[in-house]
Design an enzyme around this catalytic site. Sequence first.
Site, mmCIF file in Angstrom:
data_model
loop_
_atom_site.group_PDB
_atom_site.id
_atom_site.type_symbol
_atom_site.label_atom_id
_atom_site.label_comp_id
_atom_site.label_asym_id
_atom_site.label_seq_id
_atom_site.Cartn_x
_atom_site.Cartn_y
_atom_site.Cartn_z
ATOM 1 N N ASP A 122 -0.218 5.094 1.120
ATOM 2 C CA ASP A 122 -0.456 6.007 2.242
ATOM 3 C C ASP A 122 -0.482 5.252 3.566
ATOM 4 O OD1 ASP A 122 -1.427 8.665 0.782
ATOM 5 O OD2 ASP A 122 -2.355 6.966 -0.239
ATOM 6 N N ASP A 148 -1.593 -1.082 5.859
ATOM 7 C CA ASP A 148 -1.879 -0.570 7.197
ATOM 8 C C ASP A 148 -3.364 -0.495 7.503
ATOM 9 O OD1 ASP A 148 -2.081 1.672 5.285
ATOM 10 O OD2 ASP A 148 -2.473 2.872 7.078
ATOM 11 N N ASP A 204 0.863 -1.167 0.000
ATOM 12 C CA ASP A 204 0.000 0.000 0.000
ATOM 13 C C ASP A 204 0.906 1.225 0.000
ATOM 14 O OD1 ASP A 204 -2.423 1.571 0.423
ATOM 15 O OD2 ASP A 204 -1.724 1.793 2.477
#
EC number: 3.1.3.18
Length: 232
Positions: free
Chosen positions: A19, A178, A17
């Site tokens: 961000d 996250d 991922d």
Amino acid sequence: MTQISSRPSPFDIVGFDLDGTLLDTSGDLAAAVNHALASAGRPALTVDQVKPMIGGGARHMLAQGMAATGGCDDATLDRLHRLLLDYYESHIAILTRPYPHVLAALDDLAARGARLAVVTNKLEGLARKLLGALDLTARFDCIIGGDTMGPGNAKPSPKPIYEMLARCGGGTAAFVGDSIFDIRAGRAAGLPTIACSFGFLMQPVAELGADAIIDGYGELVPTLERLAARPA
């Protein structure tokens, strides 16, 4: 700090991922949200308030920001979403930086022969612009955004993960993220998943259901090695 090794990569492909995983984009995203909120006469949110809103794409983030400050209808949200995107594109890498030891971990994996990929819910054009601004684009074999696979096919759909596998030539793979969107997408595609405890968490990291958790990028390669060594 991660040490580069001559041993083979534990996985052929490692996807990330963007961000809250590779990059701390919270300052620039919060500024864009607050620009949109200000245009609607709403109070500003702190970076810490915006962090849990990140992960599902810009419209989802803004919808949560508007909900936190009084709500809005779809037409207003559409208008503010465009304002947010325009502002963010013009201020995309003012505060954004890679997390500590990210570059060393990427160098280590690349030296071992891993193919690296980004799969994000950020629009692909913005993801490419951001990675370019930070001189990171060449590190990745493919970059897939939230709009790459068409409407309704962003994470937690596994479709962008399958596309990552196809573009990277297939093989064993793991995914690092996250958010619940990341972990669900990776697991739905049958990949082992790693959650970053330092990211933009919407809930306690242990509740994401990842196969492993890292507290920093110095732990990434050893964690990948442990996952690769697990019995099938």
